[in-house]
Design a protein around this motif. Structure first.
Motif, PDB file in Angstrom:
ATOM      1  N   MET A  97       0.844  -1.184   0.000  1.00  0.00           N
ATOM      2  CA  MET A  97       0.000   0.000   0.000  1.00  0.00           C
ATOM      3  C   MET A  97       0.887   1.244   0.000  1.00  0.00           C
ATOM      4  O   MET A  97       1.882   1.309   0.698  1.00  0.00           O
ATOM      5  N   ALA A  98       0.500   2.196  -0.778  1.00  0.00           N
ATOM      6  CA  ALA A  98       1.245   3.451  -0.847  1.00  0.00           C
ATOM      7  C   ALA A  98       0.957   4.293   0.393  1.00  0.00           C
ATOM      8  O   ALA A  98      -0.131   4.229   0.958  1.00  0.00           O
ATOM      9  N   ASP A  99       1.941   5.048   0.805  1.00  0.00           N
ATOM     10  CA  ASP A  99       1.721   5.977   1.908  1.00  0.00           C
ATOM     11  C   ASP A  99       1.148   7.268   1.339  1.00  0.00           C
ATOM     12  O   ASP A  99       1.760   7.897   0.483  1.00  0.00           O
ATOM     13  N   VAL A 110       1.660  14.761  10.314  1.00  0.00           N
ATOM     14  CA  VAL A 110       0.547  14.411  11.202  1.00  0.00           C
ATOM     15  C   VAL A 110       0.959  14.642  12.647  1.00  0.00           C
ATOM     16  O   VAL A 110       0.227  15.250  13.431  1.00  0.00           O
ATOM     17  N   LYS A 111       2.140  14.187  12.988  1.00  0.00           N
ATOM     18  CA  LYS A 111       2.641  14.346  14.355  1.00  0.00           C
ATOM     19  C   LYS A 111       2.768  15.834  14.720  1.00  0.00           C
ATOM     20  O   LYS A 111       2.425  16.240  15.833  1.00  0.00           O
ATOM     21  N   ASP A 170      -1.737   3.930   9.847  1.00  0.00           N
ATOM     22  CA  ASP A 170      -2.300   3.010   8.855  1.00  0.00           C
ATOM     23  C   ASP A 170      -3.789   3.268   8.658  1.00  0.00           C
ATOM     24  O   ASP A 170      -4.282   3.277   7.523  1.00  0.00           O
ATOM     25  N   ALA A 171      -4.513   3.487   9.743  1.00  0.00           N
ATOM     26  CA  ALA A 171      -5.944   3.764   9.653  1.00  0.00           C
ATOM     27  C   ALA A 171      -6.198   5.071   8.909  1.00  0.00           C
ATOM     28  O   ALA A 171      -7.091   5.155   8.062  1.00  0.00           O
ATOM     29  N   LEU A 172      -5.399   6.088   9.210  1.00  0.00           N
ATOM     30  CA  LEU A 172      -5.538   7.376   8.533  1.00  0.00           C
ATOM     31  C   LEU A 172      -5.217   7.235   7.049  1.00  0.00           C
ATOM     32  O   LEU A 172      -5.932   7.778   6.198  1.00  0.00           O
ATOM     33  N   ASP A 173      -4.184   6.478   6.733  1.00  0.00           N
ATOM     34  CA  ASP A 173      -3.800   6.269   5.344  1.00  0.00           C
ATOM     35  C   ASP A 173      -4.931   5.589   4.567  1.00  0.00           C
ATOM     36  O   ASP A 173      -5.215   5.953   3.432  1.00  0.00           O
ATOM     37  N   GLU A 174      -5.610   4.629   5.189  1.00  0.00           N
ATOM     38  CA  GLU A 174      -6.744   3.958   4.541  1.00  0.00           C
ATOM     39  C   GLU A 174      -7.885   4.935   4.289  1.00  0.00           C
ATOM     40  O   GLU A 174      -8.521   4.907   3.226  1.00  0.00           O
ATOM     41  N   LEU A 209     -10.925   8.389   0.405  1.00  0.00           N
ATOM     42  CA  LEU A 209     -11.309   9.737   0.005  1.00  0.00           C
ATOM     43  C   LEU A 209     -10.818  10.047  -1.406  1.00  0.00           C
ATOM     44  O   LEU A 209     -11.561  10.591  -2.236  1.00  0.00           O
ATOM     45  N   LEU A 210      -9.580   9.671  -1.697  1.00  0.00           N
ATOM     46  CA  LEU A 210      -9.014   9.901  -3.029  1.00  0.00           C
ATOM     47  C   LEU A 210      -9.732   9.070  -4.090  1.00  0.00           C
ATOM     48  O   LEU A 210     -10.028   9.567  -5.184  1.00  0.00           O
ATOM     49  N   ASP A 211     -10.031   7.818  -3.766  1.00  0.00           N
ATOM     50  CA  ASP A 211     -10.757   6.960  -4.706  1.00  0.00           C
ATOM     51  C   ASP A 211     -12.139   7.522  -5.013  1.00  0.00           C
ATOM     52  O   ASP A 211     -12.572   7.555  -6.169  1.00  0.00           O
TER      53      ASP A 211
END
Length: 55
Positions: free
Chosen positions: A1-3, A10-11, A25-29, A34-36
Motif C-alpha cells: 500500500m502506498a503511503d 501528522v505528528k 495506517d488507519a488514517l492512510d486507509e 477519500l481519493l478513490d
C-alpha cells in the motif's frame, strides 16, 4: 500500500497529542478511500481533473 500521508506532518499537526503507531495506517486507509471517491466523482462527470468539489 502506498503511503498517502506524511507521518511527521501528522505528528506536528497533533502537536500536543500522542499518536498510536496504528493510527497512521488507519488514517492512510481513510485518505485512500477519500481519493478513490474523488476520482470516481471526477470520472462520473467526464473529467480527468480531480477538483475540490469532488471531495
Amino acid at each position: 500500500m502506498a503511503d498517502h500521508i506524511i507521518k511527521a506532518a501528522v505528528k506536528e499537526y497533533l502537536d500536543e497529542k500522542n499518536v498510536a503507531s496504528d493510527f497512521y495506517d488507519a488514517l492512510d486507509e481513510e485518505v485512500a478511500e477519500l481519493l478513490d471517491d474523488a476520482a470516481r466523482r471526477a470520472e462520473a462527470n467526464d473529467r480527468k481533473t480531480v477538483q475540490p468539489r469532488d471531495l
